[in-house]
Write an enzyme that holds these catalytic residues in place. Sequence first.
Site, PDB file in Angstrom:
ATOM      1  N   ARG A 198       0.796  -1.227   0.000  1.00 46.45           N
ATOM      2  CA  ARG A 198       0.000   0.000   0.000  1.00 46.45           C
ATOM      3  C   ARG A 198       0.826   1.272   0.000  1.00 46.45           C
ATOM      4  NH1 ARG A 198      -2.564  -3.175   3.692  1.00 46.45           N
ATOM      5  NH2 ARG A 198      -4.169  -4.416   2.670  1.00 46.45           N
ATOM      6  N   VAL A 199       2.083   1.190   0.373  1.00 44.19           N
ATOM      7  CA  VAL A 199       2.850   2.433   0.442  1.00 44.19           C
ATOM      8  C   VAL A 199       4.133   2.413  -0.395  1.00 44.19           C
ATOM      9  CG1 VAL A 199       1.974   3.104   2.701  1.00 44.19           C
ATOM     10  CG2 VAL A 199       4.007   1.698   2.572  1.00 44.19           C
TER      11      VAL A 199
END
Length: 520
Positions: free
Chosen positions: A377-378
Site C-alpha cells: 500500500r505504500v
Amino acid sequence: MDTANEIIEKIRREIAALQPSTAHENFGHVLSFGDGVAFASGLSQVKLNEKVQFADGSLGLALNLAEDCVGIVVLSDEAKINAGDEVKTTGELLSVPAGKELLGRVVNGLGEPIDGRGPIGTTEHYPVEKIAPGILPRQSVSQPLQTGIIAIDSMIPIGRGQRELIIGDRATGKTSIAIDAILNQAEINRQGEASGDPEFRPVYSIYVAIGQRRSAVAKTIQLLESHSALQYTIILAEGASNNPVGQYIAPYAGTAMGEWFMDNGMDALIVYDDLSKHAVAYRQISLVLKRPAGRQAYPGDIFYLHSRLLERSARLNRDNGGGSLTALPIVETQEGDVSAYIPTNIISITDGQIYLDTDLFNRGVRPAIATGISVSRVGSAAQVKAFKQVAGKVKLDLGQYYELMAFAQFGSELDERTQQQLDRGARIVELFKQPRLAPKPMEVQVFLLWAVQNGFFDKIPVNKTKKAADDLEQWVRSAQIQLLEDIAAKKEIDGAVGKRLHGALESWQTTQGGDAQSNA
Ligand code: ATP
Ligand code: MG
C-alpha cells in the site's frame, strides 16, 4: 534430611507467603512456580514488564499485574524457585544489548550470544518494550528496499520503514523470500561500500527465528554465511525446544536491536519468522498465567501485542536522524485461510501482503506469489522511476491474463489478439519465476521487463521464455555492462537509454536470431 533450623526457616517463609498484609512495596514472596511462570504476593509497586529477581538470582518479567498477586514469566530455564522464596523488583525494564557489535552474531531472546564466538563487546542496551514513535517524528516511505525478487520489486514494491507481511501455508517459500531480501541487502551494501558514495545508506538485517527447529536455524545461518551476508545480519533465535518465554520475547528483543540502527540514523530490516508461532508461545504463557482465552483460545490482547510490535517499524524524518526500520513479518496459514484470527489481525496492521499460494508452488510457479491478491500500500511511493516505467504495463498485462484465463478455461475459440494477450501474460509469469538465493539487481530486472514489454519475447514460445530470459540476462550482464550501470545510476529510462535498450536487444536478437525465429 532437613535440620530443625531449616524446617523453621521453611515454615517462616511459607507463613510470609500466606500473608498479603505483610506485602512490601518492592518485595514479595513466591506463591507458586511451574511451567516457567511464577505467581508472587507483594511487589505492590512493580511495573508491567519490569525485571524482578528471585532468591536464586534468576530473573523474571512481571507480565500479569492482578490485585492480589503478580504473574511473572521466568527468564531462565534453570531457575530454582520454590514457594515462599523472596522476589524483589529491580526498577529496570527488560533490555538487550544493541549496536553494530551484534552484526554477524547469533543471540537468544535476551541478546546473549549462542554462537560460541565469545562475549559481545557492546555497552549499549535498549529496552525490549518501547513506545513506538508517534506521528510527528515519522516521514512517509521514500526510499526503496529492494528484495532482488523481480515479482516483488516490480509489482509489490517495499519502501524503507514499511511493514509488509509474507503470508502462506506451510512450505510455500515464505522464509526463502525473507532470506533473499537479506542476501540482496548484503549484496547492495557491498557494492555501495565499494563505490565510496557518501550518500550510500546500507541496510542491516535482523532475522528473528521463533519456534523453529534447531536444524532449520543452523541452515539459515550457514546460508547467510556462505553468501557473505552474515556480517550485515544479526540472528536472534529462540527455538521450538526453548521455553515459550524466550519465544515470546524474541520479536521485541529483535526490534530493540533494530531500533538502535533507526535511532542512530541508519536503516535496518527485521524479519519475524514467524508470528504464528509467536502467538502460540504467548497463548501457552497466557494459559499458565490463567488469562481468559478469546478467539481460537488466543488471549484477546494478542492483537494489541502484535500491533504494538509492528508500530515500532517506521521511517524517521530528517530532524530525527532519518533512520528506518522495515519489517517483514511472516505468518503461516492453514489451508490458505487468511480469515483465521492471527492472519486477519496481522493483515490489518501491516501495509500490505505478499501472499504465497500452495497451488502455484506445486505448479512450479516459484516464488509462489499470488500477484492478483498481493499488495503493497505504500511502497510504490519509494519505487525508482525505471521500475514505474515498466511495471505499470506489466501489472495490467498480468491482470488481463488472469481474467482471460478464466474464460479460456471454457475452451472457447480465441481470436488472435486474445491469444496474444494470454501469451504475453504467460510470458510474464515465466519471467517472474526465480530460483531462491539468486536476487537480481534493479537494473537487470528493469532490463528484462522492458524487453518483455517491448515485444522482444513475442516470437519466443511461452514455454521457452524462462530459458530465453536467463540467456538474455547472462548476455546483458557480460556484454552490456555500461548500459546496466547507466540504468542503475539514472534510475529511469529516458529517451537515450530507451534507444540503447532497443539497440542492445536488437543485437541480442540477431545473435540469437536464427533460433528465436525458427521456434516461432
Ligand atoms: P515453513 O512453513 O516450513 O517455514 P516456508 O514457507 O518458509 O516453509 P521455505 O522453507 O522458504 O518455505 O521453502 C520451502 C521449500 O521450497 C524449500 O525446499 C525451498 O528450497 C523451496 N523453495 C522456496 N523458494 C523457492 C524458489 N523460488 N524456487 C525453488 N524452490 C523454492
Ligand atoms: Mg519458513
